[in-house]
Design a protein around this motif. Structure first.
Motif, mmCIF file in Angstrom:
data_model
loop_
_atom_site.group_PDB
_atom_site.id
_atom_site.type_symbol
_atom_site.label_atom_id
_atom_site.label_comp_id
_atom_site.label_asym_id
_atom_site.label_seq_id
_atom_site.Cartn_x
_atom_site.Cartn_y
_atom_site.Cartn_z
ATOM 1 N N LEU A 278 0.886 -1.303 -0.303
ATOM 2 C CA LEU A 278 0.383 -0.147 0.463
ATOM 3 C C LEU A 278 1.061 1.129 -0.072
ATOM 4 O O LEU A 278 1.495 1.763 0.735
ATOM 5 C CB LEU A 278 -0.926 0.250 1.275
ATOM 6 N N PRO A 279 0.998 1.752 -1.131
ATOM 7 C CA PRO A 279 2.977 2.608 -1.739
ATOM 8 C C PRO A 279 1.475 4.072 -1.555
ATOM 9 O O PRO A 279 2.951 5.564 -0.908
ATOM 10 C CB PRO A 279 2.880 2.240 -2.621
ATOM 11 N N GLY A 280 0.796 3.954 -1.250
ATOM 12 C CA GLY A 280 0.103 5.709 -1.360
ATOM 13 C C GLY A 280 -0.531 5.564 0.173
ATOM 14 O O GLY A 280 -0.706 5.279 0.514
ATOM 15 N N VAL A 281 -1.169 7.294 -0.122
ATOM 16 C CA VAL A 281 -2.191 7.008 1.631
ATOM 17 C C VAL A 281 -4.177 6.922 1.136
ATOM 18 O O VAL A 281 -3.732 7.669 -0.076
ATOM 19 C CB VAL A 281 -2.238 9.307 1.945
ATOM 20 N N GLU A 282 -3.877 5.940 1.850
ATOM 21 C CA GLU A 282 -5.265 5.597 1.675
ATOM 22 C C GLU A 282 -6.492 6.378 3.061
ATOM 23 O O GLU A 282 -5.931 6.426 3.747
ATOM 24 C CB GLU A 282 -5.795 4.147 1.914
ATOM 25 N N ASP A 283 -7.482 6.646 2.869
ATOM 26 C CA ASP A 283 -8.713 7.145 3.052
ATOM 27 C C ASP A 283 -9.065 6.328 4.525
ATOM 28 O O ASP A 283 -9.320 6.683 5.635
ATOM 29 C CB ASP A 283 -9.798 7.459 3.168
ATOM 30 N N PHE A 284 -9.144 5.097 4.191
ATOM 31 C CA PHE A 284 -8.985 4.338 5.277
ATOM 32 C C PHE A 284 -8.304 3.064 4.411
ATOM 33 O O PHE A 284 -7.370 2.096 4.772
ATOM 34 C CB PHE A 284 -10.584 4.006 5.292
ATOM 35 N N GLY A 285 -8.708 2.372 3.574
ATOM 36 C CA GLY A 285 -7.718 1.069 2.775
ATOM 37 C C GLY A 285 -8.634 -0.577 2.710
ATOM 38 O O GLY A 285 -8.023 -0.997 4.721
ATOM 39 N N LEU A 286 -9.295 -0.927 2.215
ATOM 40 C CA LEU A 286 -9.852 -2.115 2.186
ATOM 41 C C LEU A 286 -8.738 -3.092 2.061
ATOM 42 O O LEU A 286 -9.021 -4.199 2.388
ATOM 43 C CB LEU A 286 -11.082 -2.201 0.825
ATOM 44 N N VAL A 287 -8.283 -2.798 0.979
ATOM 45 C CA VAL A 287 -7.032 -4.029 0.691
ATOM 46 C C VAL A 287 -6.326 -4.472 1.693
ATOM 47 O O VAL A 287 -6.101 -6.068 1.503
ATOM 48 C CB VAL A 287 -6.510 -3.492 -0.508
ATOM 49 N N PRO A 288 -5.416 -3.365 2.358
ATOM 50 C CA PRO A 288 -4.838 -4.034 3.439
ATOM 51 C C PRO A 288 -4.997 -5.231 4.511
ATOM 52 O O PRO A 288 -5.423 -5.697 4.889
ATOM 53 C CB PRO A 288 -4.226 -2.421 4.062
ATOM 54 N N VAL A 289 -7.009 -3.970 5.074
ATOM 55 C CA VAL A 289 -7.682 -5.699 5.580
ATOM 56 C C VAL A 289 -8.170 -7.020 5.160
ATOM 57 O O VAL A 289 -7.988 -7.900 5.985
ATOM 58 C CB VAL A 289 -8.590 -4.997 6.487
ATOM 59 N N GLU A 290 -8.482 -6.519 4.264
ATOM 60 C CA GLU A 290 -8.424 -8.026 3.158
ATOM 61 C C GLU A 290 -8.013 -9.260 3.327
ATOM 62 O O GLU A 290 -7.718 -10.253 3.317
ATOM 63 C CB GLU A 290 -8.851 -7.999 2.112
ATOM 64 N N ALA A 291 -6.282 -8.644 3.038
ATOM 65 C CA ALA A 291 -5.452 -8.809 3.063
ATOM 66 C C ALA A 291 -4.801 -9.412 4.271
ATOM 67 O O ALA A 291 -4.092 -11.012 4.350
ATOM 68 C CB ALA A 291 -3.551 -8.310 2.774
ATOM 69 N N GLN A 292 -5.006 -9.021 5.527
ATOM 70 C CA GLN A 292 -4.655 -9.248 7.139
ATOM 71 C C GLN A 292 -5.995 -10.544 7.455
ATOM 72 O O GLN A 292 -5.729 -11.120 7.690
ATOM 73 C CB GLN A 292 -5.172 -8.274 7.624
ATOM 74 N N ALA A 293 -7.121 -10.816 6.814
ATOM 75 C CA ALA A 293 -7.814 -11.394 6.585
ATOM 76 C C ALA A 293 -7.344 -13.231 7.150
ATOM 77 O O ALA A 293 -7.661 -13.679 6.553
ATOM 78 C CB ALA A 293 -9.479 -10.521 6.224
ATOM 79 N N CYS A 294 -6.469 -12.807 4.854
ATOM 80 C CA CYS A 294 -6.450 -14.069 4.818
ATOM 81 C C CYS A 294 -5.024 -14.451 5.684
ATOM 82 O O CYS A 294 -4.356 -15.037 4.886
ATOM 83 C CB CYS A 294 -6.229 -14.426 3.211
ATOM 84 N N GLY A 295 -4.730 -13.371 6.405
ATOM 85 C CA GLY A 295 -3.220 -13.799 7.271
ATOM 86 C C GLY A 295 -1.718 -13.164 6.469
ATOM 87 O O GLY A 295 -0.814 -13.450 6.938
ATOM 88 N N THR A 296 -1.748 -12.546 5.993
ATOM 89 C CA THR A 296 -0.152 -12.111 5.317
ATOM 90 C C THR A 296 -0.487 -10.566 5.920
ATOM 91 O O THR A 296 -1.787 -9.435 5.688
ATOM 92 C CB THR A 296 -0.913 -11.686 3.531
#
Length: 375
Positions: A278-296
């Motif tokens: 996630l190289p940009g500034v996100e207001d929230f950012g769903l992608v990082p949380v989806e990835a973490q839900a997969c243990g990544t």
């Protein structure tokens, strides 16, 4: 003339041209209000999920402009007029899902709750990233500058049309205070932690680094491409957008552009990634949380919503400078690091869909109650 009786709920969303984070939030809101029509500036048919396509969707005059589904961004100056033409007099509750113009709808007498993904970025603090000379050319940038300044004044001036703002993060709550001079309640977006879950035993981490993003300037995908090239690690880029041609020109042989992928395909990539970037500034950012839900784990620029979703050293790494060198150093560290997938997953579970549904409904009910009490 007898006034029309009010009934029901309307949902307003800026545009329906693809399934991004805002549209995933919209899906959850629609589940809460199954009979509510969606009002939107532009609908590119077939571009969003079946659940959204099945709704009653009412579009604005922008829909009738040439190639609106593809060129809608070019019609930005028309958005204020278009959104104010929506006839919402019949509804007693209007919910806007807004990062552009949706929050400015006229709702006389109704309770208006705005779920704010962000105040209009390009009109406020990100004009250079979208409309700077390098993006659109010196002449066009100069011509657009006063237009966007006018949009910023309109954006601030219409904030009073909202009865209650809901912010998708503490970071956006700060932007709402700064640009609208309004308070807000924080309701984090929903993440489908049932779909995005830990892989079966034996899943290989063989996908290298992964980015899932719209290819637009503020996402800073270029920074990640350069950092991966410097470290010599493979990168998969999932997504499309106006930056794609430029990014392809920057990329070397170790960068794969995968286009848009289904949720199942994205989940598979998350599970096999060394880390999601996630190289940009996100207001929230769903992608990082989806990835973490997969243990990544996640490597994210340490600003914006990432500070609220990524735990440094536990669920990922936070990069303090938005430079190629800083990201390259973090990628090298990530390649050697060890993280516990179960701990990463537990952090993501804080942002479940059920939690969103409960908090969102409570916030809307409170807004309706307060509006009725003030009459």
């Amino acid at each position: 003339m007898t006034p029309r009786s009010r009934r029901g709920v309307a949902i307003v969303h800026d545009w329906l041209t693809g399934m991004r984070g805002g549209e995933k939030v919209l899906e959850a809101i629609c589940e809460l209000y199954p009979d509510a029509p969606i009002y939107t500036l532009v609908h590119d048919r077939g571009s969003v999920s079946p659940a959204l396509e099945r709704r009653v969707i009412r579009t604005s005059l922008v829909q009738w402009l040439p190639a609106a589904g593809r060129l809608y961004r070019n019609y930005l100056p028309a958005f204020p007029t278009a959104v104010e033409f929506f006839d919402l007099d019949r509804y007693d509750l209007v919910i806007s899902s807004s990062h552009c113009a949706a929050k400015a709808v006229l709702t006389p007498g109704a309770t208006h709750v705005c779920y704010c993904h962000s105040p209009m970025r390009y009109a406020w603090d990100q004009f250079p990233a979208y409309f700077g000379p390098e993006q659109v050319g010196p002449l066009r940038s100069k011509l657009l500058s006063p237009i966007l300044a006018g949009l910023a004044r309109w954006d601030a001036g219409t904030a009073g049309r909202v009865d209650r703002f809901l912010a998708n993060s503490q970071y956006v709550a700060g932007r709402i205070r700064r640009y609208y001079n309004r308070g807000s309640a924080i309701v984090y977006p929903p993440v489908d932690t049932e779909h995005y879950r830990l892989p079966e035993a034996g899943c290989d981490r063989d996908a290298g680094f992964v980015i899932v993003s719209a290819l637009v300037p503020y996402k800073r995908v270029d920074l990640a491409i350069e950092a991966c090239r410097q470290v010599g690690v493979p990168l998969t880029v999932v997504g499309r957008g106006p930056e794609e041609a430029r990014l392809r020109a920057l990329a070397g042989a170790d960068v794969r552009f995968a286009g848009w992928r289904s949720d199942d395909e994205v989940r598979d990539l998350y599970r096999r990634a060394t880390a999601v970037l996630l190289p940009g500034v996100e207001d929230f950012g769903l992608v990082p949380v989806e990835a973490q839900a997969c243990g990544t784990p996640v490597v994210a620029f340490g600003a914006g919503g990432a500070l609220e979703t990524v735990v440094e050293g536990v669920t990922g790494l936070l990069v303090r400078e938005a430079t190629v060198e800083a990201f390259a150093e973090a990628l090298a560290r990530m390649a050697r690091a060890r993280f516990d997938p179960a701990v990463i997953r537990a952090n993501a579970e804080r942002f479940s869909q059920q939690r969103f549904m409960t908090e969102f409904q409570a916030a809307v009910d409170a807004a309706v109650h307060d509006k009725a009490a003030s009459r």
